[in-house]
Design a protein around this motif. Structure first.
Motif, PDB file in Angstrom:
ATOM      1  N   ASP A  13       1.751  -8.976   2.553  1.00  0.00           N
ATOM      2  CA  ASP A  13       0.559  -8.617   3.324  1.00  0.00           C
ATOM      3  C   ASP A  13       0.948  -8.503   4.799  1.00  0.00           C
ATOM      4  O   ASP A  13       1.194  -9.510   5.463  1.00  0.00           O
ATOM      5  N   ALA A  14       1.020  -7.274   5.303  1.00  0.00           N
ATOM      6  CA  ALA A  14       1.503  -7.025   6.666  1.00  0.00           C
ATOM      7  C   ALA A  14       0.686  -7.779   7.711  1.00  0.00           C
ATOM      8  O   ALA A  14       1.254  -8.415   8.607  1.00  0.00           O
ATOM      9  N   ASP A  80      -3.590  -2.921  -0.794  1.00  0.00           N
ATOM     10  CA  ASP A  80      -2.247  -3.211  -1.308  1.00  0.00           C
ATOM     11  C   ASP A  80      -1.395  -4.058  -0.366  1.00  0.00           C
ATOM     12  O   ASP A  80      -0.227  -4.309  -0.636  1.00  0.00           O
ATOM     13  N   SER A  82      -0.741  -3.236   2.833  1.00  0.00           N
ATOM     14  CA  SER A  82      -0.299  -2.408   3.954  1.00  0.00           C
ATOM     15  C   SER A  82      -1.471  -2.246   4.932  1.00  0.00           C
ATOM     16  O   SER A  82      -2.536  -2.832   4.732  1.00  0.00           O
ATOM     17  N   GLU A  84      -3.360   0.665   7.983  1.00  0.00           N
ATOM     18  CA  GLU A  84      -3.387   1.904   8.759  1.00  0.00           C
ATOM     19  C   GLU A  84      -3.444   1.518  10.230  1.00  0.00           C
ATOM     20  O   GLU A  84      -4.267   0.677  10.626  1.00  0.00           O
ATOM     21  N   THR A  95       0.979   4.571   9.047  1.00  0.00           N
ATOM     22  CA  THR A  95       0.774   3.529   8.058  1.00  0.00           C
ATOM     23  C   THR A  95       1.868   2.481   8.243  1.00  0.00           C
ATOM     24  O   THR A  95       2.981   2.816   8.648  1.00  0.00           O
ATOM     25  N   LEU A  96       1.563   1.221   7.952  1.00  0.00           N
ATOM     26  CA  LEU A  96       2.546   0.144   8.033  1.00  0.00           C
ATOM     27  C   LEU A  96       2.571  -0.579   6.689  1.00  0.00           C
ATOM     28  O   LEU A  96       1.570  -1.149   6.266  1.00  0.00           O
ATOM     29  N   ASP A  97       3.724  -0.551   6.026  1.00  0.00           N
ATOM     30  CA  ASP A  97       3.888  -1.176   4.717  1.00  0.00           C
ATOM     31  C   ASP A  97       5.158  -2.019   4.750  1.00  0.00           C
ATOM     32  O   ASP A  97       6.268  -1.489   4.732  1.00  0.00           O
ATOM     33  N   LEU A  98       5.002  -3.331   4.815  1.00  0.00           N
ATOM     34  CA  LEU A  98       6.144  -4.235   4.921  1.00  0.00           C
ATOM     35  C   LEU A  98       6.482  -4.913   3.591  1.00  0.00           C
ATOM     36  O   LEU A  98       7.249  -5.871   3.561  1.00  0.00           O
ATOM     37  N   ARG A  99       5.945  -4.419   2.484  1.00  0.00           N
ATOM     38  CA  ARG A  99       6.142  -5.082   1.189  1.00  0.00           C
ATOM     39  C   ARG A  99       7.605  -5.122   0.754  1.00  0.00           C
ATOM     40  O   ARG A  99       7.983  -5.962  -0.038  1.00  0.00           O
ATOM     41  N   TRP A 103      10.281  -0.586   6.792  1.00  0.00           N
ATOM     42  CA  TRP A 103       9.360   0.550   6.712  1.00  0.00           C
ATOM     43  C   TRP A 103       9.692   1.557   7.791  1.00  0.00           C
ATOM     44  O   TRP A 103       9.990   1.171   8.927  1.00  0.00           O
TER      45      TRP A 103
END
Length: 150
Positions: A13-14, A80, A82, A84, A95-99, A103
């Motif tokens: 969870d970013a 999910d 991430s 916006e 978009t930022l997705d650190l899963r 990224w």
């Protein structure tokens, strides 16, 4: 969740990871010019809505001059984990997705292309590298964020 890259930490969870205060050290390169930003960043919920704010404040050194500098970005959580990211005025940024702990975001600003690489190294440190190329800008910004202890 594991990361495919050694030394990179996956973040489910970013915004939960980013929440709180961070110190920021940033080097800026533009041709022969080199600058430095030193300051703090805060990631917090926005009282006005369900979103988040990323607020940075500090001192910028450029061409021998120092001045106060700040910026605010808005962040909207996605289901999910991430988010916006938009500019303070609501225009979309990326978009930022650190899963996976790493990224790459791309933002086209007129004819200039911004490519940002986010890398999570630990619970208390992440790096951000923006490369900007185009007719108006040719820059590299390298930032190190460390969780503030006070």
């Amino acid at each position: 969740m594991t990361s495919p890259d050694p030394g990179v930490r996956a973040v489910p969870d970013a915004l939960a990871y980013l929440a709180g205060n961070w110190s920021v050290e940033r080097e800026l390169y533009a041709g022969e010019h080199v600058g430095h930003f030193s300051g703090r960043a805060e990631f917090r919920t926005d009282d006005a809505d369900d979103g988040w704010l990323h607020v940075e404040e500090g001192v910028m050194e450029w061409d021998g001059a120092q001045r106060d500098a700040s910026r605010t970005l808005r962040m909207t959580p996605l289901p999910d984990g991430s988010a916006e990211v938009s500019f303070a005025d609501g225009r979309p940024f990326h978009t930022l997705d650190l899963r996976r702990g790493h990224w790459t975001a791309v933002h086209q600003c007129a004819a200039d292309r911004y490519e940002g690489t986010f890398t999570v190294l630990s619970p208390d440190e992440w790096h951000l590298r923006w490369e900007v190329h185009g007719p108006a800008k040719d820059q590299l910004l390298v930032s190190v964020y460390r969780r503030a202890t006070t």
